[in-house]
Design a protein around this motif. Structure first.
Motif, mmCIF file in Angstrom:
data_model
loop_
_atom_site.group_PDB
_atom_site.id
_atom_site.type_symbol
_atom_site.label_atom_id
_atom_site.label_comp_id
_atom_site.label_asym_id
_atom_site.label_seq_id
_atom_site.Cartn_x
_atom_site.Cartn_y
_atom_site.Cartn_z
ATOM 1 N N GLU A 11 63.629 -18.100 -0.058
ATOM 2 C CA GLU A 11 62.789 -16.943 0.253
ATOM 3 C C GLU A 11 63.129 -15.776 -0.682
ATOM 4 O O GLU A 11 62.236 -15.133 -1.232
ATOM 5 C CB GLU A 11 62.987 -16.550 1.718
ATOM 6 C CG GLU A 11 61.867 -15.676 2.214
ATOM 7 C CD GLU A 11 62.142 -15.097 3.595
ATOM 8 O OE1 GLU A 11 62.890 -15.735 4.370
ATOM 9 O OE2 GLU A 11 61.643 -13.996 3.857
ATOM 10 N N THR A 12 64.438 -15.531 -0.866
ATOM 11 C CA THR A 12 64.858 -14.430 -1.748
ATOM 12 C C THR A 12 64.299 -14.622 -3.158
ATOM 13 O O THR A 12 63.736 -13.700 -3.752
ATOM 14 C CB THR A 12 66.404 -14.386 -1.830
ATOM 15 O OG1 THR A 12 66.902 -14.329 -0.513
ATOM 16 C CG2 THR A 12 66.905 -13.219 -2.648
ATOM 17 N N TRP A 13 64.445 -15.851 -3.686
ATOM 18 C CA TRP A 13 63.980 -16.085 -5.049
ATOM 19 C C TRP A 13 62.461 -16.033 -5.151
ATOM 20 O O TRP A 13 61.903 -15.627 -6.178
ATOM 21 C CB TRP A 13 64.550 -17.403 -5.590
ATOM 22 C CG TRP A 13 65.940 -17.144 -6.078
ATOM 23 C CD1 TRP A 13 67.084 -17.191 -5.335
ATOM 24 C CD2 TRP A 13 66.315 -16.684 -7.381
ATOM 25 N NE1 TRP A 13 68.160 -16.816 -6.106
ATOM 26 C CE2 TRP A 13 67.711 -16.502 -7.365
ATOM 27 C CE3 TRP A 13 65.618 -16.416 -8.559
ATOM 28 C CZ2 TRP A 13 68.415 -16.063 -8.488
ATOM 29 C CZ3 TRP A 13 66.318 -15.986 -9.679
ATOM 30 C CH2 TRP A 13 67.696 -15.812 -9.633
ATOM 31 N N LEU A 14 61.773 -16.402 -4.078
ATOM 32 C CA LEU A 14 60.308 -16.323 -4.105
ATOM 33 C C LEU A 14 59.865 -14.856 -4.099
ATOM 34 O O LEU A 14 58.863 -14.501 -4.731
ATOM 35 C CB LEU A 14 59.722 -17.113 -2.935
ATOM 36 C CG LEU A 14 59.946 -18.639 -3.069
ATOM 37 C CD1 LEU A 14 59.635 -19.361 -1.766
ATOM 38 C CD2 LEU A 14 59.116 -19.221 -4.217
ATOM 39 N N TRP A 15 60.649 -14.005 -3.441
ATOM 40 C CA TRP A 15 60.363 -12.565 -3.490
ATOM 41 C C TRP A 15 60.634 -12.018 -4.881
ATOM 42 O O TRP A 15 59.886 -11.178 -5.392
ATOM 43 C CB TRP A 15 61.195 -11.802 -2.443
ATOM 44 C CG TRP A 15 60.519 -11.806 -1.102
ATOM 45 C CD1 TRP A 15 60.904 -12.480 0.022
ATOM 46 C CD2 TRP A 15 59.309 -11.111 -0.758
ATOM 47 N NE1 TRP A 15 60.014 -12.266 1.039
ATOM 48 C CE2 TRP A 15 59.021 -11.425 0.602
ATOM 49 C CE3 TRP A 15 58.440 -10.274 -1.454
ATOM 50 C CZ2 TRP A 15 57.904 -10.915 1.265
ATOM 51 C CZ3 TRP A 15 57.317 -9.766 -0.787
ATOM 52 C CH2 TRP A 15 57.070 -10.093 0.552
ATOM 53 N N ILE A 16 61.719 -12.494 -5.520
ATOM 54 C CA ILE A 16 62.017 -12.071 -6.902
ATOM 55 C C ILE A 16 60.848 -12.464 -7.807
ATOM 56 O O ILE A 16 60.390 -11.679 -8.645
ATOM 57 C CB ILE A 16 63.352 -12.704 -7.396
ATOM 58 C CG1 ILE A 16 64.523 -12.150 -6.590
ATOM 59 C CG2 ILE A 16 63.555 -12.484 -8.905
ATOM 60 C CD1 ILE A 16 65.875 -12.800 -6.861
ATOM 61 N N GLY A 17 60.326 -13.671 -7.589
ATOM 62 C CA GLY A 17 59.170 -14.133 -8.365
ATOM 63 C C GLY A 17 57.966 -13.237 -8.129
ATOM 64 O O GLY A 17 57.277 -12.831 -9.070
ATOM 65 N N THR A 18 57.701 -12.895 -6.868
ATOM 66 C CA THR A 18 56.533 -12.065 -6.533
ATOM 67 C C THR A 18 56.616 -10.717 -7.249
ATOM 68 O O THR A 18 55.660 -10.279 -7.916
ATOM 69 C CB THR A 18 56.480 -11.801 -5.005
ATOM 70 O OG1 THR A 18 56.606 -13.045 -4.323
ATOM 71 C CG2 THR A 18 55.202 -11.102 -4.601
#
Ligand code: RET
Length: 266
Positions: A11-18
């Protein structure tokens, strides 16, 4: 079999991606907003904007699905069930099916800068662009079919088909389109060559990650896969987009007034 739920690391990395994609979209747009060939900035903006939406979908936990298949067996001691299941981030493929054609259009419009004055060449090159896009879309779709397969035979057949389409894309962008770029002077040829090299190296990482990750052999965990995909995606969209816009801008200022030197000879 073990990765069935989105973890907090993912989830954290998907937020970084966003966030990275959203920032990237505006950086590319403003870098290219005033240039002559502004269409590059617009394409680059949408590549990152589409990815930002897909990363947000995945960060919200809406961009994945658990594919599962239960096999029942009736034995002398009762009914046995074997459940095979895996988590697939399908939203990646929805992202790629739109963004990879746009990235290729960005690259190809650098290489095919001066489309020539003769209708025949225009048609020939339009067909080349169509071929690249067609092969690319099928590469992504067949990759999705492979990711959704629980049966290993099906999975690797889809993988091989997807690699075949990838090869077709590479043959076209390294062959006829590079040759067309070379006809247009050293500046265009050098920029096309640089972008082509970077794109090829980055794009090769995708099938490798796929085969090592949960879609393929499961050698690396889904957490590692999500982290590496985020970094590579940012490089392939934001990094590539910035290099493209800055490169085209430099070319336009350097060659102002002397663009398309070989157009008439095509
Ligand atoms: C898949 C499936 C397995 C075989 C191959 C694949 C290639 C994927 C590529 C994706 C590129 C994505 C980019 C995204 C945006 O930045 C679909 C993993 C060959 C080349 C550049």
């Amino acid at each position: 079999m073990s990765d069935l739920m989105q973890t907090s690391t993912q989830e954290t990395w998907l937020w970084i991606g966003t966030i990275g994609m959203a920032i990237g979209a505006f950086v590319i747009y403003f870098l290219g907003a005033k240039m002559k060939e502004r269409h590059h900035a617009i394409t680059g903006f949408f590549v990152c904007a589409i990815a930002a939406c897909m990363y947000l979908l995945m960060a919200f936990g809406q961009g994945d699905v658990v594919v599962s298949k239960a096999t029942l067996a009736i034995t002398p001691i009762g009914v046995g069930a074997d459940v095979n299941a895996e988590l697939v981030y399908w939203a990646r493929y929805l992202d790629w099916v739109f963004t990879t054609p746009l990235l290729l259009i960005g690259l190809m419009t650098v290489g095919l800068k001066a489309l020539s004055t003769t209708g025949e060449v225009v048609r020939e090159r339009a067909a080349l662009v169509g071929g690249v896009i067609g092969a690319d879309v099928l590469m992504i779709l067949t990759g999705l079919f492979g990711a959704l397969s629980l049966n290993d035979n099906h999975k690797y057949v889809w993988f091989a088909i997807s690699c075949g389409f990838f090869l077709a894309v590479l043959v076209l962008i390294w062959g006829p389109i590079r040759a067309a770029a070379a006809e247009q002077g050293a500046g265009v040829a050098a920029l096309y060559g640089k972008l082509l090299g970077i794109l090829t190296v980055l794009w090769f990482i995708y099938p490798v990650l796929w085969i090592l990750g949960t879609e393929g052999t499961g050698t690396i965990s889904l957490n590692t896969e999500v982290i590496v995909f985020t970094i590579i995606d940012l490089a392939a969209k934001v990094g590539f987009g910035i290099l493209l816009v800055v490169g085209v801008k430099k070319l336009d200022t350097a060659g102002a007034g002397s663009s398309a030197p070989a157009a008439a000879t095509n």
